[in-house]
Motif scaffolding. Structure first.
Motif, PDB file in Angstrom:
ATOM      1  N   GLY A 152       0.929  -1.407   0.001  1.00  0.00           N
ATOM      2  CA  GLY A 152       0.249   0.126   0.362  1.00  0.00           C
ATOM      3  C   GLY A 152       0.731   1.107   0.253  1.00  0.00           C
ATOM      4  N   THR A 153       2.159   1.539  -0.436  1.00  0.00           N
ATOM      5  CA  THR A 153       2.153   2.622  -0.037  1.00  0.00           C
ATOM      6  C   THR A 153       4.302   2.277  -0.855  1.00  0.00           C
ATOM      7  OG1 THR A 153       3.576   4.231   1.356  1.00  0.00           O
ATOM      8  CG2 THR A 153       4.496   1.318   1.712  1.00  0.00           C
ATOM      9  N   LEU A 160      -5.538   6.314  -3.783  1.00  0.00           N
ATOM     10  CA  LEU A 160      -4.716   6.685  -3.751  1.00  0.00           C
ATOM     11  C   LEU A 160      -4.308   8.573  -3.590  1.00  0.00           C
ATOM     12  CD1 LEU A 160      -3.891   5.239  -7.451  1.00  0.00           C
ATOM     13  CD2 LEU A 160      -2.879   4.146  -5.415  1.00  0.00           C
ATOM     14  N   THR A 161      -3.278   8.677  -2.497  1.00  0.00           N
ATOM     15  CA  THR A 161      -2.758  10.050  -2.071  1.00  0.00           C
ATOM     16  C   THR A 161      -0.963  10.055  -2.185  1.00  0.00           C
ATOM     17  OG1 THR A 161      -2.744   9.482   0.498  1.00  0.00           O
ATOM     18  CG2 THR A 161      -5.105   9.824  -0.378  1.00  0.00           C
ATOM     19  N   VAL A 162      -1.160  11.664  -2.564  1.00  0.00           N
ATOM     20  CA  VAL A 162       0.554  11.863  -2.174  1.00  0.00           C
ATOM     21  C   VAL A 162       0.536  11.774  -0.415  1.00  0.00           C
ATOM     22  CG1 VAL A 162       2.328  13.047  -2.780  1.00  0.00           C
ATOM     23  CG2 VAL A 162       0.908  11.797  -4.147  1.00  0.00           C
ATOM     24  N   GLY A 163       1.259  11.454   0.171  1.00  0.00           N
ATOM     25  CA  GLY A 163       2.257  12.033   1.106  1.00  0.00           C
ATOM     26  C   GLY A 163       3.257  12.857   1.426  1.00  0.00           C
ATOM     27  N   ILE A 193       3.712   7.700  -2.334  1.00  0.00           N
ATOM     28  CA  ILE A 193       2.446   6.889  -2.505  1.00  0.00           C
ATOM     29  C   ILE A 193       1.981   6.213  -1.789  1.00  0.00           C
ATOM     30  CG2 ILE A 193       0.608   6.420  -4.751  1.00  0.00           C
ATOM     31  CD1 ILE A 193       2.909   7.178  -6.910  1.00  0.00           C
ATOM     32  N   ASN A 194       1.048   6.572  -1.087  1.00  0.00           N
ATOM     33  CA  ASN A 194       0.328   5.498  -0.601  1.00  0.00           C
ATOM     34  C   ASN A 194      -1.411   4.929  -0.431  1.00  0.00           C
ATOM     35  OD1 ASN A 194       1.902   5.785   2.071  1.00  0.00           O
ATOM     36  ND2 ASN A 194       1.443   8.288   1.883  1.00  0.00           N
ATOM     37  N   SER A 195      -1.507   4.165   0.047  1.00  0.00           N
ATOM     38  CA  SER A 195      -3.062   3.652  -0.508  1.00  0.00           C
ATOM     39  C   SER A 195      -3.797   3.644   0.372  1.00  0.00           C
ATOM     40  CB  SER A 195      -2.897   2.581  -1.470  1.00  0.00           C
ATOM     41  OG  SER A 195      -4.012   1.527  -1.251  1.00  0.00           O
ATOM     42  N   SER A 196      -5.215   3.962   0.692  1.00  0.00           N
ATOM     43  CA  SER A 196      -5.508   3.330   1.781  1.00  0.00           C
ATOM     44  C   SER A 196      -6.298   1.944   2.595  1.00  0.00           C
ATOM     45  CB  SER A 196      -7.285   4.207   1.387  1.00  0.00           C
ATOM     46  OG  SER A 196      -8.211   3.259   0.740  1.00  0.00           O
ATOM     47  N   SER A 197      -5.471   1.234   1.095  1.00  0.00           N
ATOM     48  CA  SER A 197      -4.890  -0.516   1.468  1.00  0.00           C
ATOM     49  C   SER A 197      -4.180  -0.711   1.692  1.00  0.00           C
ATOM     50  CB  SER A 197      -6.381  -1.022   0.609  1.00  0.00           C
ATOM     51  OG  SER A 197      -5.599  -2.406   0.682  1.00  0.00           O
ATOM     52  N   ALA A 198      -3.806  -1.716   2.617  1.00  0.00           N
ATOM     53  CA  ALA A 198      -2.124  -1.845   3.080  1.00  0.00           C
ATOM     54  C   ALA A 198      -2.427  -3.089   2.302  1.00  0.00           C
ATOM     55  CB  ALA A 198      -2.388  -2.643   5.079  1.00  0.00           C
ATOM     56  N   THR A 199      -2.736  -3.444   1.285  1.00  0.00           N
ATOM     57  CA  THR A 199      -2.193  -5.135   1.230  1.00  0.00           C
ATOM     58  C   THR A 199      -3.059  -4.637  -0.450  1.00  0.00           C
ATOM     59  OG1 THR A 199      -4.990  -5.438   0.845  1.00  0.00           O
ATOM     60  CG2 THR A 199      -3.866  -6.961   2.792  1.00  0.00           C
ATOM     61  N   ASP A 200      -2.860  -3.056  -0.981  1.00  0.00           N
ATOM     62  CA  ASP A 200      -2.823  -2.648  -2.176  1.00  0.00           C
ATOM     63  C   ASP A 200      -1.299  -2.948  -3.100  1.00  0.00           C
ATOM     64  OD1 ASP A 200      -2.725  -1.291  -5.160  1.00  0.00           O
ATOM     65  OD2 ASP A 200      -4.227   0.468  -3.962  1.00  0.00           O
ATOM     66  N   THR A 201      -1.451  -3.421  -4.367  1.00  0.00           N
ATOM     67  CA  THR A 201      -0.481  -3.671  -4.597  1.00  0.00           C
ATOM     68  C   THR A 201      -0.209  -3.120  -5.918  1.00  0.00           C
ATOM     69  OG1 THR A 201      -0.701  -5.583  -5.118  1.00  0.00           O
ATOM     70  CG2 THR A 201       0.701  -6.035  -3.296  1.00  0.00           C
ATOM     71  N   SER A 202      -0.731  -2.841  -6.317  1.00  0.00           N
ATOM     72  CA  SER A 202      -1.520  -1.677  -7.618  1.00  0.00           C
ATOM     73  C   SER A 202      -0.098  -1.063  -8.254  1.00  0.00           C
ATOM     74  CB  SER A 202      -2.297  -1.069  -7.793  1.00  0.00           C
ATOM     75  OG  SER A 202      -4.095  -1.639  -7.570  1.00  0.00           O
ATOM     76  N   ILE A 203      -0.527  -1.361 -10.209  1.00  0.00           N
ATOM     77  CA  ILE A 203       0.560  -0.461 -10.114  1.00  0.00           C
ATOM     78  C   ILE A 203      -0.191   1.018 -10.831  1.00  0.00           C
ATOM     79  CG2 ILE A 203       1.994  -0.046 -12.439  1.00  0.00           C
ATOM     80  CD1 ILE A 203       1.750  -3.266 -13.019  1.00  0.00           C
ATOM     81  N   VAL A 204       0.815   1.882 -10.347  1.00  0.00           N
ATOM     82  CA  VAL A 204      -0.108   3.822 -10.261  1.00  0.00           C
ATOM     83  C   VAL A 204       1.368   4.141 -11.610  1.00  0.00           C
ATOM     84  CG1 VAL A 204      -0.935   3.161  -8.062  1.00  0.00           C
ATOM     85  CG2 VAL A 204       1.470   3.540  -7.937  1.00  0.00           C
ATOM     86  N   SER A 205       0.548   5.472 -12.011  1.00  0.00           N
ATOM     87  CA  SER A 205       1.600   6.468 -12.479  1.00  0.00           C
ATOM     88  C   SER A 205       1.061   7.449 -12.061  1.00  0.00           C
ATOM     89  CB  SER A 205       0.733   6.493 -14.660  1.00  0.00           C
ATOM     90  OG  SER A 205      -0.719   6.807 -14.320  1.00  0.00           O
ATOM     91  N   TRP A 206       2.246   8.091 -12.229  1.00  0.00           N
ATOM     92  CA  TRP A 206       2.289   9.417 -11.467  1.00  0.00           C
ATOM     93  C   TRP A 206       2.787  10.003 -12.008  1.00  0.00           C
ATOM     94  CZ3 TRP A 206       7.516  11.238 -12.047  1.00  0.00           C
ATOM     95  CH2 TRP A 206       8.174  10.339 -12.053  1.00  0.00           C
ATOM     96  N   GLN A 207       2.476  12.039 -12.023  1.00  0.00           N
ATOM     97  CA  GLN A 207       2.283  13.246 -13.002  1.00  0.00           C
ATOM     98  C   GLN A 207       3.286  14.217 -12.216  1.00  0.00           C
ATOM     99  OE1 GLN A 207       0.576  13.830 -16.818  1.00  0.00           O
ATOM    100  NE2 GLN A 207       0.804  16.107 -16.853  1.00  0.00           N
ATOM    101  N   PHE A 208       4.064  15.078 -12.453  1.00  0.00           N
ATOM    102  CA  PHE A 208       4.037  16.736 -11.576  1.00  0.00           C
ATOM    103  C   PHE A 208       5.254  17.085 -13.033  1.00  0.00           C
ATOM    104  CE2 PHE A 208       7.619  14.725  -9.833  1.00  0.00           C
ATOM    105  CZ  PHE A 208       8.968  15.218 -10.010  1.00  0.00           C
ATOM    106  N   ASN A 209       4.673  18.836 -12.984  1.00  0.00           N
ATOM    107  CA  ASN A 209       5.679  19.984 -13.420  1.00  0.00           C
ATOM    108  C   ASN A 209       5.533  20.795 -12.684  1.00  0.00           C
ATOM    109  OD1 ASN A 209       1.828  19.734 -14.185  1.00  0.00           O
ATOM    110  ND2 ASN A 209       2.791  21.552 -15.236  1.00  0.00           N
ATOM    111  N   HIS A 210       7.116  21.196 -14.035  1.00  0.00           N
ATOM    112  CA  HIS A 210       6.545  22.848 -13.534  1.00  0.00           C
ATOM    113  C   HIS A 210       7.774  23.517 -14.358  1.00  0.00           C
ATOM    114  CE1 HIS A 210       9.519  19.844 -10.480  1.00  0.00           C
ATOM    115  NE2 HIS A 210      10.701  20.678 -11.785  1.00  0.00           N
TER     116      HIS A 210
END
Length: 86
Positions: A27-28, A56-59, A69-86
Motif C-alpha cells: 500500500g505504499t 491513492l494519495t500523495v504523502g 504514494i500511499n493507498s488507503s489499503s495496506a494490501t494494495d499492490t497496484s501499478i500506479v502512474s504519477w505525474q508532476f510538472n513545473h
C-alpha cells in the motif's frame, strides 16, 4: 471562480513534465527523483489493480529527493502512474 484572470494561452514549451509508473508494496511506495520540488502538485492514477486497491494519495514530498504514494489499503499492490510538472 473568475476565469477571466486565466491566461489566454499557456506556453507549455517552458514547462517540464515528469511522469512514471511504479508498483505499490503493502500500500505504499517511495518514488526517488531529484526533479521533484516540495511545492509540486503530484497526480497519481491507477494503471493496473493489484491486491486490494484503495484510494491513492500523495504523502511526504522531499524536494530534490523523493515523494511517497500511499493507498488507503495496506494490501494494495497496484501499478500506479504519477505525474508532476513545473
Amino acid at each position: 471562480l473568475n476565469l477571466s484572470v486565466w491566461p489566454k494561452e499557456l506556453d507549455l514549451s517552458k514547462t517540464d513534465v515528469f511522469t512514471g509508473q511504479t508498483t505499490l508494496v503493502a500500500g505504499t511506495k517511495t518514488v526517488s527523483t531529484t526533479d521533484v520540488r516540495a511545492v509540486d502538485i503530484i497526480f497519481v492514477a491507477l494503471v493496473t489493480a493489484g491486491g486490494t486497491p484503495g484510494t491513492l494519495t500523495v504523502g511526504t514530498i522531499t524536494g530534490g529527493v523523493s515523494f511517497v504514494i500511499n493507498s488507503s489499503s495496506a494490501t494494495d499492490t497496484s501499478i500506479v502512474s504519477w505525474q508532476f510538472n513545473h
